[in-house]
Write a protein that holds these residues in place. Structure first.
Motif, PDB file in Angstrom:
ATOM      1  N   LYS A   1      -8.247   0.689  -6.993  1.00 56.12           N
ATOM      2  CA  LYS A   1      -7.372  -0.390  -6.536  1.00 56.12           C
ATOM      3  C   LYS A   1      -6.217  -0.707  -7.486  1.00 56.12           C
ATOM      4  O   LYS A   1      -5.464  -1.632  -7.260  1.00 56.12           O
ATOM      5  N   GLU A   2      -6.058   0.068  -8.573  1.00 55.51           N
ATOM      6  CA  GLU A   2      -4.925  -0.114  -9.474  1.00 55.51           C
ATOM      7  C   GLU A   2      -3.770   0.749  -8.968  1.00 55.51           C
ATOM      8  O   GLU A   2      -3.932   1.949  -8.730  1.00 55.51           O
ATOM      9  N   LYS A   3      -2.613   0.130  -8.820  1.00 59.50           N
ATOM     10  CA  LYS A   3      -1.449   0.782  -8.223  1.00 59.50           C
ATOM     11  C   LYS A   3      -0.582   1.465  -9.277  1.00 59.50           C
ATOM     12  O   LYS A   3      -0.328   0.898 -10.344  1.00 59.50           O
ATOM     13  N   PHE A   4      -0.131   2.690  -8.934  1.00 59.06           N
ATOM     14  CA  PHE A   4       0.776   3.448  -9.786  1.00 59.06           C
ATOM     15  C   PHE A   4       1.898   4.035  -8.937  1.00 59.06           C
ATOM     16  O   PHE A   4       1.715   4.302  -7.761  1.00 59.06           O
ATOM     17  N   THR A   5       3.046   4.266  -9.580  1.00 60.09           N
ATOM     18  CA  THR A   5       4.199   4.850  -8.892  1.00 60.09           C
ATOM     19  C   THR A   5       4.437   6.268  -9.423  1.00 60.09           C
ATOM     20  O   THR A   5       3.807   6.696 -10.400  1.00 60.09           O
TER      21      THR A   5
ATOM     22  N   THR B   1     -13.041  13.038   8.732  1.00 60.82           N
ATOM     23  CA  THR B   1     -12.844  11.774   9.449  1.00 60.82           C
ATOM     24  C   THR B   1     -12.577  10.597   8.512  1.00 60.82           C
ATOM     25  O   THR B   1     -12.433   9.467   8.976  1.00 60.82           O
ATOM     26  N   LYS B   2     -12.490  10.855   7.199  1.00 58.62           N
ATOM     27  CA  LYS B   2     -12.323   9.762   6.237  1.00 58.62           C
ATOM     28  C   LYS B   2     -11.232  10.041   5.201  1.00 58.62           C
ATOM     29  O   LYS B   2     -11.237   9.442   4.132  1.00 58.62           O
ATOM     30  N   SER B   3     -10.295  10.940   5.503  1.00 59.64           N
ATOM     31  CA  SER B   3      -9.300  11.281   4.486  1.00 59.64           C
ATOM     32  C   SER B   3      -7.875  10.872   4.847  1.00 59.64           C
ATOM     33  O   SER B   3      -7.051  10.714   3.958  1.00 59.64           O
ATOM     34  N   ILE B   4      -7.580  10.679   6.116  1.00 56.50           N
ATOM     35  CA  ILE B   4      -6.225  10.335   6.549  1.00 56.50           C
ATOM     36  C   ILE B   4      -6.285   9.076   7.409  1.00 56.50           C
ATOM     37  O   ILE B   4      -7.111   8.976   8.312  1.00 56.50           O
ATOM     38  N   TYR B   5      -5.386   8.147   7.110  1.00 55.27           N
ATOM     39  CA  TYR B   5      -5.281   6.894   7.861  1.00 55.27           C
ATOM     40  C   TYR B   5      -3.809   6.554   8.057  1.00 55.27           C
ATOM     41  O   TYR B   5      -2.981   6.879   7.213  1.00 55.27           O
ATOM     42  N   THR B   6      -3.495   5.877   9.150  1.00 55.40           N
ATOM     43  CA  THR B   6      -2.204   5.201   9.251  1.00 55.40           C
ATOM     44  C   THR B   6      -2.511   3.740   8.948  1.00 55.40           C
ATOM     45  O   THR B   6      -3.469   3.172   9.488  1.00 55.40           O
ATOM     46  N   VAL B   7      -1.736   3.156   8.019  1.00 50.29           N
ATOM     47  CA  VAL B   7      -2.069   1.823   7.531  1.00 50.29           C
ATOM     48  C   VAL B   7      -0.878   0.882   7.544  1.00 50.29           C
ATOM     49  O   VAL B   7       0.277   1.300   7.433  1.00 50.29           O
ATOM     50  N   ASP B   8      -1.197  -0.388   7.661  1.00 51.21           N
ATOM     51  CA  ASP B   8      -0.231  -1.487   7.578  1.00 51.21           C
ATOM     52  C   ASP B   8      -0.274  -1.996   6.146  1.00 51.21           C
ATOM     53  O   ASP B   8      -1.293  -2.518   5.700  1.00 51.21           O
TER      54      ASP B   8
ATOM     55  N   ASN C   1       2.269  -4.055   4.827  1.00 50.49           N
ATOM     56  CA  ASN C   1       3.022  -5.307   4.646  1.00 50.49           C
ATOM     57  C   ASN C   1       2.456  -6.481   5.442  1.00 50.49           C
ATOM     58  O   ASN C   1       3.021  -7.560   5.436  1.00 50.49           O
ATOM     59  N   GLY C   2       1.335  -6.279   6.148  1.00 46.49           N
ATOM     60  CA  GLY C   2       0.655  -7.378   6.822  1.00 46.49           C
ATOM     61  C   GLY C   2       1.232  -7.803   8.156  1.00 46.49           C
ATOM     62  O   GLY C   2       0.850  -8.847   8.680  1.00 46.49           O
ATOM     63  N   ASP C   3       2.121  -6.984   8.751  1.00 50.21           N
ATOM     64  CA  ASP C   3       2.700  -7.377  10.042  1.00 50.21           C
ATOM     65  C   ASP C   3       1.897  -6.858  11.236  1.00 50.21           C
ATOM     66  O   ASP C   3       2.282  -7.057  12.381  1.00 50.21           O
ATOM     67  N   GLY C   4       0.760  -6.187  10.967  1.00 51.36           N
ATOM     68  CA  GLY C   4      -0.093  -5.711  12.047  1.00 51.36           C
ATOM     69  C   GLY C   4       0.301  -4.358  12.617  1.00 51.36           C
ATOM     70  O   GLY C   4      -0.320  -3.872  13.555  1.00 51.36           O
ATOM     71  N   LYS C   5       1.319  -3.726  12.033  1.00 48.02           N
ATOM     72  CA  LYS C   5       1.803  -2.438  12.539  1.00 48.02           C
ATOM     73  C   LYS C   5       1.803  -1.418  11.401  1.00 48.02           C
ATOM     74  O   LYS C   5       2.315  -1.702  10.305  1.00 48.02           O
TER      75      LYS C   5
ATOM     76  N   GLU D   1     -10.834   4.265  14.147  1.00 45.64           N
ATOM     77  CA  GLU D   1     -11.125   3.734  12.814  1.00 45.64           C
ATOM     78  C   GLU D   1     -10.142   4.222  11.745  1.00 45.64           C
ATOM     79  O   GLU D   1     -10.157   3.722  10.619  1.00 45.64           O
ATOM     80  N   ASN D   2      -9.268   5.175  12.077  1.00 46.76           N
ATOM     81  CA  ASN D   2      -8.283   5.694  11.119  1.00 46.76           C
ATOM     82  C   ASN D   2      -6.859   5.241  11.440  1.00 46.76           C
ATOM     83  O   ASN D   2      -5.971   5.402  10.612  1.00 46.76           O
ATOM     84  N   LEU D   3      -6.627   4.753  12.626  1.00 48.79           N
ATOM     85  CA  LEU D   3      -5.266   4.443  13.072  1.00 48.79           C
ATOM     86  C   LEU D   3      -4.969   2.950  12.977  1.00 48.79           C
ATOM     87  O   LEU D   3      -5.796   2.120  13.346  1.00 48.79           O
ATOM     88  N   ASN D   4      -3.775   2.634  12.456  1.00 46.50           N
ATOM     89  CA  ASN D   4      -3.269   1.259  12.369  1.00 46.50           C
ATOM     90  C   ASN D   4      -4.283   0.310  11.716  1.00 46.50           C
ATOM     91  O   ASN D   4      -4.580  -0.750  12.238  1.00 46.50           O
ATOM     92  N   GLN D   5      -4.755   0.719  10.547  1.00 45.47           N
ATOM     93  CA  GLN D   5      -5.704  -0.104   9.790  1.00 45.47           C
ATOM     94  C   GLN D   5      -4.962  -0.927   8.746  1.00 45.47           C
ATOM     95  O   GLN D   5      -3.897  -0.536   8.276  1.00 45.47           O
ATOM     96  N   SER D   6      -5.542  -2.030   8.374  1.00 47.00           N
ATOM     97  CA  SER D   6      -4.998  -2.825   7.272  1.00 47.00           C
ATOM     98  C   SER D   6      -5.257  -2.051   5.984  1.00 47.00           C
ATOM     99  O   SER D   6      -6.383  -1.583   5.746  1.00 47.00           O
ATOM    100  N   PHE D   7      -4.240  -1.912   5.163  1.00 45.42           N
ATOM    101  CA  PHE D   7      -4.397  -1.156   3.918  1.00 45.42           C
ATOM    102  C   PHE D   7      -5.505  -1.726   3.058  1.00 45.42           C
ATOM    103  O   PHE D   7      -6.312  -0.984   2.478  1.00 45.42           O
ATOM    104  N   ASP D   8      -5.599  -3.037   2.967  1.00 45.31           N
ATOM    105  CA  ASP D   8      -6.603  -3.677   2.122  1.00 45.31           C
ATOM    106  C   ASP D   8      -8.035  -3.319   2.526  1.00 45.31           C
ATOM    107  O   ASP D   8      -8.923  -3.260   1.680  1.00 45.31           O
ATOM    108  N   THR D   9      -8.275  -3.061   3.810  1.00 42.66           N
ATOM    109  CA  THR D   9      -9.642  -2.759   4.255  1.00 42.66           C
ATOM    110  C   THR D   9     -10.047  -1.321   3.978  1.00 42.66           C
ATOM    111  O   THR D   9     -11.237  -1.030   3.931  1.00 42.66           O
ATOM    112  N   VAL D  10      -9.098  -0.415   3.799  1.00 40.41           N
ATOM    113  CA  VAL D  10      -9.441   1.004   3.563  1.00 40.41           C
ATOM    114  C   VAL D  10      -9.104   1.470   2.151  1.00 40.41           C
ATOM    115  O   VAL D  10      -9.376   2.610   1.798  1.00 40.41           O
ATOM    116  N   ASN D  11      -8.525   0.616   1.316  1.00 32.22           N
ATOM    117  CA  ASN D  11      -8.203   0.973  -0.066  1.00 32.22           C
ATOM    118  C   ASN D  11      -9.416   0.707  -0.941  1.00 32.22           C
ATOM    119  O   ASN D  11      -9.548  -0.328  -1.565  1.00 32.22           O
ATOM    120  N   ASN D  12     -10.329   1.675  -0.959  1.00 35.12           N
ATOM    121  CA  ASN D  12     -11.536   1.530  -1.792  1.00 35.12           C
ATOM    122  C   ASN D  12     -11.785   2.787  -2.574  1.00 35.12           C
ATOM    123  O   ASN D  12     -11.186   3.772  -2.417  1.00 35.12           O
TER     124      ASN D  12
END
Length: 180
Positions: free
Chosen positions: A105-109, A19-26, A28-32, A169-180
């Motif tokens: 929280k450090e981003k890599f490509t 229940t804590k491994s997959i999320y759909t996230v926003d 770009n901050g547009d709420g979707k 709690e896993n669907l359409n979440q803000s990326f910033d709130t679940v990126n920990n």
């Protein structure tokens, strides 16, 4: 030859809590939701990322993103439906931009990974590696509320499979709130 991978299944359940491994996230901050977030929890021991990563027939030293074909390594399934990823269907530059990795929280490509920029980074016990994959709206719709299963089959390694569950709690979440 049959291999008992029951211990591997238990380990996968710890690394990818259902229940804590997959999320759909926003992202770009547009709420979707516009991306899929896969969280992998280090439950084994602290580990240092090597300069070159080798797994089965895959090696970052010899890896060429321009000739990569996932089908050469195995097949992906979501709920027993094949996920076809063919490089002919994508522009490589765009595809590389669709995958990002976060460690503390450090981003890599993908380019960072291939160039060894992650080399020497320590993933502490309890740290999470977050993988963000930008995907289209139709593909995101497949990630609906309820029970699901990812499966990767390959001749290189035993079949990897893990179950996960999506709820509010896993669907359409803000990326910033679940990126920990």
């Amino acid at each position: 030859m049959s291999i008992d991978i029951s211990a591997l299944k238990v380990l996968f359940k710890k690394i990818f809590p259902p229940t804590k491994s997959i999320y759909t996230v926003d992202t770009n901050g547009d709420g979707k939701a516009d991306s899929l977030l896969i969280k992998a929890l280090n439950v084994i021991m602290p580990m240092e990322i090597p300069k070159e990563i080798e797994l089965g027939g895959f090696n970052t030293k010899d890896f060429n993103v321009n000739t990569f074909q996932l089908s050469d390594y195995g097949k992906l399934y979501l709920d027993d439906t094949p996920i076809n990823v063919s490089k002919k269907d994508f522009e490589i530059a765009k595809l590389k931009d669709h995958f990002t990795f976060y460690i503390r929280k450090e981003k890599f490509t993908i380019d960072d990974l291939l160039r060894g920029k992650l080399a020497g980074k320590i993933i502490a016990l309890g740290d999470t590696i977050n993988i963000v994959i930008k995907i289209d709206e139709d593909s995101l719709d497949k990630f609906s509320e309820g029970q699901h299963k990812f499966k990767f089959t390959s001749e290189i390694i035993p079949t990897l499979e893990f179950n996960f569950e999506l709820g509010k709690e896993n669907l359409n979440q803000s990326f910033d709130t679940v990126n920990n």
